[in-house]
Structure formats: structure tokens, C-alpha cells
Design a protein around this motif. Structure first.
Motif, PDB file in Angstrom:
ATOM      1  N   VAL A 192     -43.264 -75.768 -41.788  1.00 58.60           N
ATOM      2  CA  VAL A 192     -42.268 -75.994 -42.838  1.00 58.60           C
ATOM      3  C   VAL A 192     -42.920 -76.617 -44.068  1.00 58.60           C
ATOM      4  O   VAL A 192     -42.648 -76.227 -45.202  1.00 58.60           O
ATOM      5  N   GLU A 193     -43.800 -77.588 -43.837  1.00 55.52           N
ATOM      6  CA  GLU A 193     -44.410 -78.344 -44.931  1.00 55.52           C
ATOM      7  C   GLU A 193     -45.664 -77.676 -45.497  1.00 55.52           C
ATOM      8  O   GLU A 193     -46.149 -78.078 -46.547  1.00 55.52           O
ATOM      9  N   GLY A 194     -46.214 -76.695 -44.800  1.00 51.51           N
ATOM     10  CA  GLY A 194     -47.429 -76.039 -45.261  1.00 51.51           C
ATOM     11  C   GLY A 194     -48.656 -76.935 -45.160  1.00 51.51           C
ATOM     12  O   GLY A 194     -49.574 -76.824 -45.965  1.00 51.51           O
ATOM     13  N   LYS A 195     -48.680 -77.794 -44.174  1.00 54.29           N
ATOM     14  CA  LYS A 195     -49.828 -78.686 -43.988  1.00 54.29           C
ATOM     15  C   LYS A 195     -50.790 -78.056 -42.985  1.00 54.29           C
ATOM     16  O   LYS A 195     -50.511 -77.993 -41.795  1.00 54.29           O
ATOM     17  N   GLU A 217     -50.061 -71.848 -43.841  1.00 47.64           N
ATOM     18  CA  GLU A 217     -49.131 -71.307 -44.835  1.00 47.64           C
ATOM     19  C   GLU A 217     -47.704 -71.620 -44.386  1.00 47.64           C
ATOM     20  O   GLU A 217     -47.420 -71.617 -43.183  1.00 47.64           O
ATOM     21  N   VAL A 218     -46.813 -71.879 -45.330  1.00 49.16           N
ATOM     22  CA  VAL A 218     -45.402 -72.079 -44.993  1.00 49.16           C
ATOM     23  C   VAL A 218     -44.888 -70.813 -44.324  1.00 49.16           C
ATOM     24  O   VAL A 218     -45.089 -69.701 -44.833  1.00 49.16           O
ATOM     25  N   ASP A 219     -44.258 -70.982 -43.161  1.00 50.03           N
ATOM     26  CA  ASP A 219     -43.745 -69.846 -42.405  1.00 50.03           C
ATOM     27  C   ASP A 219     -42.561 -70.323 -41.564  1.00 50.03           C
ATOM     28  O   ASP A 219     -42.731 -70.908 -40.495  1.00 50.03           O
ATOM     29  N   HIS A 251     -45.310 -78.648 -30.023  1.00 45.54           N
ATOM     30  CA  HIS A 251     -44.489 -77.589 -30.628  1.00 45.54           C
ATOM     31  C   HIS A 251     -43.650 -78.165 -31.771  1.00 45.54           C
ATOM     32  O   HIS A 251     -43.553 -77.555 -32.840  1.00 45.54           O
ATOM     33  N   GLN A 252     -43.053 -79.322 -31.553  1.00 48.34           N
ATOM     34  CA  GLN A 252     -42.228 -79.955 -32.588  1.00 48.34           C
ATOM     35  C   GLN A 252     -43.060 -80.182 -33.849  1.00 48.34           C
ATOM     36  O   GLN A 252     -42.639 -79.875 -34.953  1.00 48.34           O
ATOM     37  N   GLN A 253     -44.259 -80.718 -33.678  1.00 49.69           N
ATOM     38  CA  GLN A 253     -45.104 -81.023 -34.834  1.00 49.69           C
ATOM     39  C   GLN A 253     -45.580 -79.753 -35.525  1.00 49.69           C
ATOM     40  O   GLN A 253     -45.658 -79.710 -36.754  1.00 49.69           O
ATOM     41  N   LEU A 254     -45.907 -78.729 -34.746  1.00 49.56           N
ATOM     42  CA  LEU A 254     -46.298 -77.455 -35.365  1.00 49.56           C
ATOM     43  C   LEU A 254     -45.162 -76.896 -36.221  1.00 49.56           C
ATOM     44  O   LEU A 254     -45.405 -76.349 -37.297  1.00 49.56           O
ATOM     45  N   GLY A 255     -43.937 -77.053 -35.746  1.00 54.11           N
ATOM     46  CA  GLY A 255     -42.795 -76.614 -36.555  1.00 54.11           C
ATOM     47  C   GLY A 255     -42.780 -77.298 -37.906  1.00 54.11           C
ATOM     48  O   GLY A 255     -42.595 -76.650 -38.941  1.00 54.11           O
ATOM     49  N   HIS A 256     -43.018 -78.608 -37.899  1.00 50.93           N
ATOM     50  CA  HIS A 256     -43.054 -79.336 -39.180  1.00 50.93           C
ATOM     51  C   HIS A 256     -44.220 -78.886 -40.052  1.00 50.93           C
ATOM     52  O   HIS A 256     -44.075 -78.770 -41.270  1.00 50.93           O
ATOM     53  N   MET A 257     -45.368 -78.635 -39.441  1.00 50.70           N
ATOM     54  CA  MET A 257     -46.525 -78.199 -40.227  1.00 50.70           C
ATOM     55  C   MET A 257     -46.237 -76.865 -40.911  1.00 50.70           C
ATOM     56  O   MET A 257     -46.615 -76.662 -42.063  1.00 50.70           O
TER      57      MET A 257
END
Length: 186
Positions: free
Chosen positions: A78-81, A84-86, A70-76
Motif C-alpha cells: 500500500v505504501e510502496g516501501k 511498487e504500490v500494488d 503477511h500483514q506487514q507485506l500488505g502495508h508495504m
């Protein structure tokens, strides 16, 4: 000198002797939908720059309750990796991770709260993260103290709780185990 048992503390199988054996064990765990193994695979994909596959496996692990996923998905988000940025989805994943006890996610939510002017809520998140031993949260609290958002007593209590959390993670057994696991970091 302390001896570390050379077996998994959960399933009691012998620890792998090398990275090839570790990879085989992880693949078996992935096939069994082990959330930790799914997150490890996702992390490997992420490090390789394959964000689409990383997102797929982080998502699977998160659905199974793996808080680091979950933590990493949050960063993804934010960063749009790989997505889409959401920010709404990022906050959702950080909240799930924070509820699961992830201190970095808790601190991230504090940062978001502060940006939105909800200073008391931000401070509460920083205090919780500091109580879990997160040094970044302590630095955030120090900045809040300088800006008079936190009292001296609140800061002192948070610092004592932080130190207790850090001290609780230290033991000769843990240090011996970390040395044993160094072989897999190469």
C-alpha cells in the motif's frame, strides 16, 4: 508473587539474559528458517529503513505461514516501501493474514470493502475483528452504527464479544511474563 519460568515455552531452552544473547539465538533461528525469527529480522530492517531487505525477509516468513509477515507485506504494498504500490497484492496478503487470524488485517479488508461500497461485507469483517479484541474495529462499527449500517443489537453483541476477547487476554501470569520481558525492550 507469581514466578515466570525462565525458559522458552516451545523448546524449553533458557531465556536469554541480555539483548546480545537474544540476537545470537535469533540468528540461529533465522538460519533454521524459523518464520517468527525471519519476521523479527524483517521488522528490524524495516525500522532501519532498509525496505528491500525487510521485504525479502517478510516474504520468506510469509511463505512459511507467518501471519504478521503477511500483514506487514500488505502495508508495504500500500505504501510502496521497498516495492511498487500494488493494491491487489496488498489485499492478497491481508486476506492471508486475516485467514490466519490477524485482526488488523481483517479490519483492513473491511476498510477496503467499505471503500468499494460492499458495506455488508465490511461490517462482517469489522465484527470478526472486534470479536478478536481489536479496538479499531469497534470504532469502525460505531461509525457504521451512526450511519445506520449496523443495528443496535449487532453493535451491542460486537461490544460484548470485544470485551470477552479483551478479558481473555488478562491474567496474573501474563502480566508477570510481560514484566520479565521488559528487559528486552530497552
Amino acid at each position: 508473587e507469581l514466578q515466570v519460568k525462565k525458559e522458552c515455552p516451545f523448546c524449553r531452552t533458557p531465556l536469554p539474559k541480555d539483548n546480545a544473547e537474544l540476537d545470537r539465538m535469533v540468528k540461529r533461528r533465522i538460519q533454521a528458517n524459523d518464520p517468527f525469527a525471519l519476521r523479527k529480522l524483517a521488522s528490524d530492517y524495516y525500522e532501519e529503513g532498509d525496505y528491500g531487505s525487510a521485504f525479502e525477509y517478510f516474504t520468506k516468513a510469509a511463505k512459511l505461514g507467518e501471519v504478521q509477515a503477511h500483514q506487514q507485506l500488505g502495508h508495504m504494498y500500500v505504501e510502496g516501501k521497498g516495492v511498487e504500490v500494488d493494491m491487489k497484492k496488498a489485499i492478497y496478503h491481508w486476506e492471508e493474514a486475516a485467514i490466519g487470524g490477524h485482526p488488523n488485517a481483517r479490519s483492513n479488508i473491511g476498510i477496503i470493502e467499505r471503500r468499494h461500497g460492499r458495506l455488508k461485507r465490511a461490517v462482517k469483517h469489522y465484527i470478526i475483528a472486534a470479536n478478536q479484541g481489536l479496538d479499531i474495529a469497534v470504532e469502525q462499527l460505531k461509525m457504521c452504527y451512526v450511519k445506520k449500517m449496523v443495528s443496535k443489537d449487532e453493535l451491542e453483541e460486537a461490544l460484548r464479544a470485544y470485551q470477552r476477547a479483551v478479558d481473555a487476554t488478562k491474567s496474573p501470569q501474563r502480566e508477570a511474563a510481560e514484566q520479565e520481558l521488559e528487559v528486552f525492550k530497552a
